[in-house]
Design a protein around this motif. Structure first.
Motif, PDB file in Angstrom:
ATOM      1  N   VAL A 130     -32.516   7.445  38.385  1.00  0.00           N
ATOM      2  CA  VAL A 130     -33.714   7.441  39.232  1.00  0.00           C
ATOM      3  C   VAL A 130     -34.137   8.865  39.567  1.00  0.00           C
ATOM      4  CG1 VAL A 130     -34.660   6.701  41.456  1.00  0.00           C
ATOM      5  CG2 VAL A 130     -33.149   5.172  40.186  1.00  0.00           C
ATOM      6  N   THR A 131     -33.166   9.715  39.890  1.00  0.00           N
ATOM      7  CA  THR A 131     -33.473  11.111  40.212  1.00  0.00           C
ATOM      8  C   THR A 131     -34.047  11.836  38.998  1.00  0.00           C
ATOM      9  OG1 THR A 131     -31.688  11.143  41.839  1.00  0.00           O
ATOM     10  CG2 THR A 131     -32.518  13.266  41.087  1.00  0.00           C
ATOM     11  N   GLU A 132     -33.490  11.571  37.826  1.00  0.00           N
ATOM     12  CA  GLU A 132     -34.000  12.210  36.608  1.00  0.00           C
ATOM     13  C   GLU A 132     -35.456  11.815  36.361  1.00  0.00           C
ATOM     14  OE1 GLU A 132     -32.872  12.580  31.827  1.00  0.00           O
ATOM     15  OE2 GLU A 132     -31.795  11.180  33.134  1.00  0.00           O
ATOM     16  N   ALA A 133     -35.769  10.536  36.558  1.00  0.00           N
ATOM     17  CA  ALA A 133     -37.148  10.085  36.380  1.00  0.00           C
ATOM     18  C   ALA A 133     -38.065  10.715  37.425  1.00  0.00           C
ATOM     19  CB  ALA A 133     -37.210   8.562  36.472  1.00  0.00           C
ATOM     20  N   PHE A 134     -37.561  10.845  38.654  1.00  0.00           N
ATOM     21  CA  PHE A 134     -38.342  11.482  39.721  1.00  0.00           C
ATOM     22  C   PHE A 134     -38.631  12.938  39.371  1.00  0.00           C
ATOM     23  CE2 PHE A 134     -38.495  14.055  43.561  1.00  0.00           C
ATOM     24  CZ  PHE A 134     -39.435  13.397  44.337  1.00  0.00           C
ATOM     25  N   ASP A 135     -37.610  13.668  38.957  1.00  0.00           N
ATOM     26  CA  ASP A 135     -37.781  15.089  38.630  1.00  0.00           C
ATOM     27  C   ASP A 135     -38.737  15.275  37.457  1.00  0.00           C
ATOM     28  OD1 ASP A 135     -36.051  15.673  40.650  1.00  0.00           O
ATOM     29  OD2 ASP A 135     -34.348  16.187  39.372  1.00  0.00           O
ATOM     30  N   ALA A 136     -38.623  14.416  36.443  1.00  0.00           N
ATOM     31  CA  ALA A 136     -39.499  14.543  35.277  1.00  0.00           C
ATOM     32  C   ALA A 136     -40.969  14.381  35.668  1.00  0.00           C
ATOM     33  CB  ALA A 136     -39.116  13.501  34.226  1.00  0.00           C
ATOM     34  N   ARG A 137     -41.233  13.524  36.639  1.00  0.00           N
ATOM     35  CA  ARG A 137     -42.619  13.318  37.083  1.00  0.00           C
ATOM     36  C   ARG A 137     -43.087  14.496  37.931  1.00  0.00           C
ATOM     37  NH1 ARG A 137     -46.006  10.016  34.798  1.00  0.00           N
ATOM     38  NH2 ARG A 137     -44.422   8.367  34.859  1.00  0.00           N
ATOM     39  N   VAL A 138     -42.245  14.975  38.824  1.00  0.00           N
ATOM     40  CA  VAL A 138     -42.648  16.047  39.741  1.00  0.00           C
ATOM     41  C   VAL A 138     -42.830  17.372  38.998  1.00  0.00           C
ATOM     42  CG1 VAL A 138     -41.864  17.412  41.719  1.00  0.00           C
ATOM     43  CG2 VAL A 138     -41.643  14.929  41.753  1.00  0.00           C
ATOM     44  N   VAL A 139     -42.096  17.594  37.915  1.00  0.00           N
ATOM     45  CA  VAL A 139     -42.239  18.833  37.144  1.00  0.00           C
ATOM     46  C   VAL A 139     -43.666  18.990  36.647  1.00  0.00           C
ATOM     47  CG1 VAL A 139     -41.647  19.833  34.904  1.00  0.00           C
ATOM     48  CG2 VAL A 139     -39.843  19.164  36.469  1.00  0.00           C
ATOM     49  N   LEU A 140     -44.341  17.908  36.379  1.00  0.00           N
ATOM     50  CA  LEU A 140     -45.737  17.983  35.931  1.00  0.00           C
ATOM     51  C   LEU A 140     -46.600  18.678  36.974  1.00  0.00           C
ATOM     52  CD1 LEU A 140     -46.094  14.391  34.455  1.00  0.00           C
ATOM     53  CD2 LEU A 140     -46.052  16.540  33.159  1.00  0.00           C
ATOM     54  N   ARG A 141     -46.322  18.410  38.222  1.00  0.00           N
ATOM     55  CA  ARG A 141     -47.093  19.041  39.290  1.00  0.00           C
ATOM     56  C   ARG A 141     -46.657  20.485  39.497  1.00  0.00           C
ATOM     57  NH1 ARG A 141     -47.192  15.443  44.279  1.00  0.00           N
ATOM     58  NH2 ARG A 141     -44.973  15.944  44.352  1.00  0.00           N
ATOM     59  N   GLY A 142     -45.365  20.740  39.332  1.00  0.00           N
ATOM     60  CA  GLY A 142     -44.871  22.086  39.585  1.00  0.00           C
ATOM     61  C   GLY A 142     -45.245  23.083  38.507  1.00  0.00           C
ATOM     62  N   GLU A 143     -45.162  22.676  37.241  1.00  0.00           N
ATOM     63  CA  GLU A 143     -45.396  23.624  36.160  1.00  0.00           C
ATOM     64  C   GLU A 143     -46.787  23.515  35.549  1.00  0.00           C
ATOM     65  OE1 GLU A 143     -42.389  23.775  33.216  1.00  0.00           O
ATOM     66  OE2 GLU A 143     -40.772  24.205  34.649  1.00  0.00           O
ATOM     67  N   HIS A 144     -47.490  22.435  35.823  1.00  0.00           N
ATOM     68  CA  HIS A 144     -48.845  22.262  35.277  1.00  0.00           C
ATOM     69  C   HIS A 144     -49.766  21.774  36.395  1.00  0.00           C
ATOM     70  CE1 HIS A 144     -46.634  22.503  31.487  1.00  0.00           C
ATOM     71  NE2 HIS A 144     -45.865  21.522  31.931  1.00  0.00           N
ATOM     72  N   PRO A 145     -49.953  22.585  37.413  1.00  0.00           N
ATOM     73  CA  PRO A 145     -50.617  22.097  38.636  1.00  0.00           C
ATOM     74  C   PRO A 145     -52.084  21.712  38.482  1.00  0.00           C
ATOM     75  CG  PRO A 145     -50.294  24.478  38.691  1.00  0.00           C
ATOM     76  CD  PRO A 145     -49.570  23.996  37.497  1.00  0.00           C
ATOM     77  N   ASP A 146     -52.757  22.262  37.502  1.00  0.00           N
ATOM     78  CA  ASP A 146     -54.210  22.021  37.402  1.00  0.00           C
ATOM     79  C   ASP A 146     -54.554  20.989  36.329  1.00  0.00           C
ATOM     80  OD1 ASP A 146     -54.676  23.954  39.367  1.00  0.00           O
ATOM     81  OD2 ASP A 146     -54.619  25.571  37.877  1.00  0.00           O
ATOM     82  N   THR A 147     -53.619  20.118  36.021  1.00  0.00           N
ATOM     83  CA  THR A 147     -53.857  19.125  34.972  1.00  0.00           C
ATOM     84  C   THR A 147     -54.042  17.736  35.573  1.00  0.00           C
ATOM     85  OG1 THR A 147     -51.493  18.718  34.714  1.00  0.00           O
ATOM     86  CG2 THR A 147     -52.460  20.474  33.373  1.00  0.00           C
ATOM     87  N   ASP A 148     -54.588  16.844  34.778  1.00  0.00           N
ATOM     88  CA  ASP A 148     -54.722  15.444  35.211  1.00  0.00           C
ATOM     89  C   ASP A 148     -53.352  14.817  35.446  1.00  0.00           C
ATOM     90  OD1 ASP A 148     -57.453  15.689  35.007  1.00  0.00           O
ATOM     91  OD2 ASP A 148     -57.570  14.805  32.995  1.00  0.00           O
ATOM     92  N   ALA A 149     -52.366  15.243  34.630  1.00  0.00           N
ATOM     93  CA  ALA A 149     -51.014  14.698  34.806  1.00  0.00           C
ATOM     94  C   ALA A 149     -50.457  15.066  36.170  1.00  0.00           C
ATOM     95  CB  ALA A 149     -50.096  15.220  33.701  1.00  0.00           C
ATOM     96  N   ALA A 150     -50.746  16.275  36.644  1.00  0.00           N
ATOM     97  CA  ALA A 150     -50.275  16.688  37.969  1.00  0.00           C
ATOM     98  C   ALA A 150     -50.948  15.860  39.064  1.00  0.00           C
ATOM     99  CB  ALA A 150     -50.547  18.166  38.183  1.00  0.00           C
ATOM    100  N   ALA A 151     -52.228  15.601  38.885  1.00  0.00           N
ATOM    101  CA  ALA A 151     -52.943  14.796  39.883  1.00  0.00           C
ATOM    102  C   ALA A 151     -52.412  13.366  39.938  1.00  0.00           C
ATOM    103  CB  ALA A 151     -54.437  14.786  39.564  1.00  0.00           C
ATOM    104  N   GLY A 152     -51.838  12.890  38.834  1.00  0.00           N
ATOM    105  CA  GLY A 152     -51.341  11.516  38.796  1.00  0.00           C
ATOM    106  C   GLY A 152     -49.894  11.371  39.234  1.00  0.00           C
ATOM    107  N   VAL A 153     -49.274  12.453  39.726  1.00  0.00           N
ATOM    108  CA  VAL A 153     -47.862  12.377  40.112  1.00  0.00           C
ATOM    109  C   VAL A 153     -47.607  11.360  41.228  1.00  0.00           C
ATOM    110  CG1 VAL A 153     -45.977  13.672  41.202  1.00  0.00           C
ATOM    111  CG2 VAL A 153     -47.206  14.635  39.246  1.00  0.00           C
ATOM    112  N   PRO A 154     -48.366  11.357  42.336  1.00  0.00           N
ATOM    113  CA  PRO A 154     -48.080  10.369  43.390  1.00  0.00           C
ATOM    114  C   PRO A 154     -48.123   8.924  42.883  1.00  0.00           C
ATOM    115  CG  PRO A 154     -49.534  12.074  44.223  1.00  0.00           C
ATOM    116  CD  PRO A 154     -49.429  12.297  42.745  1.00  0.00           C
ATOM    117  N   ALA A 155     -49.125   8.610  42.072  1.00  0.00           N
ATOM    118  CA  ALA A 155     -49.200   7.248  41.525  1.00  0.00           C
ATOM    119  C   ALA A 155     -48.020   6.964  40.604  1.00  0.00           C
ATOM    120  CB  ALA A 155     -50.523   7.059  40.770  1.00  0.00           C
ATOM    121  N   GLY A 156     -47.628   7.965  39.827  1.00  0.00           N
ATOM    122  CA  GLY A 156     -46.480   7.782  38.957  1.00  0.00           C
ATOM    123  C   GLY A 156     -45.200   7.548  39.743  1.00  0.00           C
TER     124      GLY A 156
END
Length: 625
Positions: free
Chosen positions: A279-305
């Motif tokens: 569960v933690t690995e899946a959480f980290d994989a999703r949050v990394v999108l926001r941390g390393e690619h902050p201006d992408t659509d994937a980052a904006a979709g992190v909370p829903a993910g």
């Protein structure tokens, strides 16, 4: 006047013969050359300077053409062959040392051929026309120069093709051109493209492997490959789509891990725990999108993910699988402590999901404890209640935990009926020794009640075994009741059953006959009074069972005993029994080898009975006068 026909001029003297061309002294042909064809090798007269310069100029191209001009066929073959061998060797070894070594070497070879051609060209006539050999030499030199310029540009042109293919994301083609740019056949171009080509090949191969990995569905590994690709180019790769592709792969990897969490959660049963690490690995994989690619659509979709991850991890919540729900919820509650990502990336989402999981957890813990009890796992039920009280002491289910636990005990007590009571010893014993989290307060009364119920269970199990004819097992449980709870309300009845078991055991092992007691008079109505006197040197024990069951002991009568001749002052016991038929055993309880006596006594109400017993010696039977 002279007549015209009478005078004539003397004749001119004859001209000397002309020397043969190319020689002197009447020697013609090719005299004066150092011929290579086996002809005359005598030196000829010195020729013109133009011939030597023409031959030297023609050899300046490095193609040994000057030797053709001089008709020195062997020298032409040797000169041109030597140049070609030198070129082949340089290409084969990839020109070690570069232009600093091979440039002077080629110039030296050309210089040798130029000097040799100039020397050989000093013999023979000047060329006609004079301008033709120098013009041919200039044309050849220009062709060689332009040819080398074209050749030296080949690596750059291949590199350009590689860069264009790389920039278009076509790394398969780019690798071919990168490798062609540094091919050994371009060694004499003396380029400096090896490092650039090696970087291009390496990075393209990383991309190719990453795409092959992605095609197998290993998006996380593919994303790592693209991360390496970007690092090789310091974040500015030739293919500008690499960053977007990395984001795409990382998002796919996060989706993959969420799917794995869902699969693992859906197959959970009973007390299984969901893998919190997954569960933690899946959480980290999703949050990394926001941390390393902050201006992408994937980052904006992190909370829903992350909300999708919560749903994937907790499918049992609200269902009848309460224990599975507990294992799933615990895996989410530990997210804040398990994730190692920076707080500015997490943005409180770990706590948000953990709080969401804590909300239904108390009720699920209570219901799981009830389920575990229903499945016969009382200790599992106690563990869940202990977790409930420890982790959520202020929750409603925690307040109800004592009542829940008393419900377990009451249900077990109600099930104590005969043989069924034998199955709940462990459960009741668990309730007598509660976990530390369940001590005191509303739980304080439960161990005492469970202890009483445990005594009842021993009794009921022993009684059921006795009625089933299993006297050994019955005796085991009834004796345990008397040993551990002698004041239990069932203790007297347990002792009576043990006496009856003992009478039956003695009877089955062989005894002497014990006659009925003698009538000694009348007694209280409705009661049979039996007086027994011991006139032996050993203590006696009287066991009886019938309308009433019991036992009585009589001390030894002195050091030697007697024969009941004088009964005054002898150990005596009087039994007041309800009338009826009794099985009676009289036995010596002081050791020795005295065979017990057994008999059936029919006692009448309102009648008194009496007898005296003695033993003649330690190996004699108990006898009655």
């Amino acid at each position: 006047m002279f007549p015209p026909s009478s005078r004539s001029s003397p004749p001119f003297p004859p001209l000397p013969p002309s020397p043969p061309p190319g020689g002197e002294g009447g020697k013609g042909g090719k005299g004066g050359e150092d011929r290579e064809d086996g002809g005359n090798t005598e030196p000829a007269a010195e020729g013109g300077r133009g011939r030597a310069l023409s031959a030297a100029a023609l050899n300046l191209s490095g193609l040994a053409v000057g030797y053709l001009y001089l008709r020195r066929w062997r020298r032409f073959a040797v000169g041109l062959g030597g140049i070609l061998v030198l070129i082949a060797f340089a290409v084969g070894t990839e020109a070690p040392g570069g232009a600093a070594v091979w440039g002077p070497l080629f110039l030296l070879c050309v210089a040798v051929m130029v000097a040799d051609a100039r020397r050989l060209g000093r013999t023979g006539p000047d060329p006609r026309p004079v301008w033709l050999p120098p013009a041919a030499a200039a044309v050849l030199l220009a062709l060689v120069a332009f040819g080398y310029l074209w050749y030296s540009g080949l690596p750059e042109r291949e590199m350009g093709r590689a860069d264009r293919a790389h920039a278009a994301g076509d790394c398969e083609s780019a690798v071919e051109h990168y490798e062609a740019a540094v091919s050994p056949r371009h060694a004499l171009a003396f380029h400096s493209l090896r490092e650039v080509s090696a970087l291009g090949v390496t990075s393209c191969e990383v991309m190719i492997r990453a795409e092959a990995t992605a095609a197998r569905g290993a998006h996380g590994e593919a994303a790592d490959g693209y991360r390496d690709y970007l690092d090789l180019h310091a974040g500015r790769p030739p293919w500008t789509g690499a960053e977007d592709r990395l984001v795409e792969l990382r998002a796919a990897h996060a989706d993959d891990l969420t799917g794995k969490v869902r699969e693992a959660a859906e197959v959970m049963r009973g007390t299984d725990n969901l893998d919190a690490g997954l569960v933690t690995e899946a959480f980290d994989a999703r949050v990394v999108l926001r941390g390393e690619h902050p201006d992408t659509d994937a980052a904006a979709g992190v909370p829903a993910g992350l909300d999708d991850l919560y749903d994937a991890a907790t499918p049992a919540v609200g269902s009848a699988e309460h224990c599975a729900a507990v294992g799933q919820l615990w895996a989410v509650t530990v997210l804040p402590g398990n994730t190692g990502l920076p707080d500015e990336w997490v943005e409180g989402d770990a706590e948000r999901l953990a709080d969401r999981a804590r909300e239904p957890l108390p009720a699920e813990l209570r219901d799981c404890a009830i389920d575990r009890y229903g499945a016969g796992d009382i200790r599992g039920a106690l563990d869940r209640l202990a977790e409930l009280v420890s982790e959520f002491p202020d929750s409603g289910p925690a307040d109800d935990a004592p009542e829940t636990l008393e419900g377990f005990r009451s249900d077990l007590h109600d099930s104590l009926d005969g043989e069924a009571a034998c199955e709940v010893f462990d459960d009741l014993e668990a309730l007598t020794d509660l976990p530390s989290a369940l001590e005191g307060g509303g739980f304080a009364r439960i161990p005492d009640r469970a202890t009483d119920s445990l005594g009842e269970a021993w009794f009921q199990c022993g009684l059921g075994a006795y009625e089933a004819g299993d006297h050994s097992r019955a005796g085991e449980h009834l004796e345990r009741l008397l040993e551990e709870q002698p004041d239990h309300r069932r203790a007297d009845r347990a002792e009576e059953i043990l006496i009856a078991i003992e009478i039956e055991r003695i009877t089955e092992s062989g005894t002497n006959e014990l006659p009925p007691p003698s009538v000694s008079g009348s007694g209280p109505a409705g009661t049979a009074s039996v007086t027994i006197i011991n006139d032996s040197d050993q203590p006696l024990e009287i066991l009886y069972t019938g309308p009433r069951t019991g036992k009585s002991s009589l001390a030894a009568s002195g050091s030697s005993g007697g024969r009941c001749l004088s009964q005054q002052g002898k150990p005596t016991v009087t039994l007041s029994l309800p009338p009826g038929s009794y099985q009676v055993v009289a036995r010596a309880s002081g050791g020795g080898f005295v065979t017990p006596y057994h008999g059936t006594w029919d006692l009448r109400g309102g009648t008194s009975y009496g007898d005296c017993y003695y033993i003649t010696d330690a190996f004699s039977d108990l006898i009655e006068p």
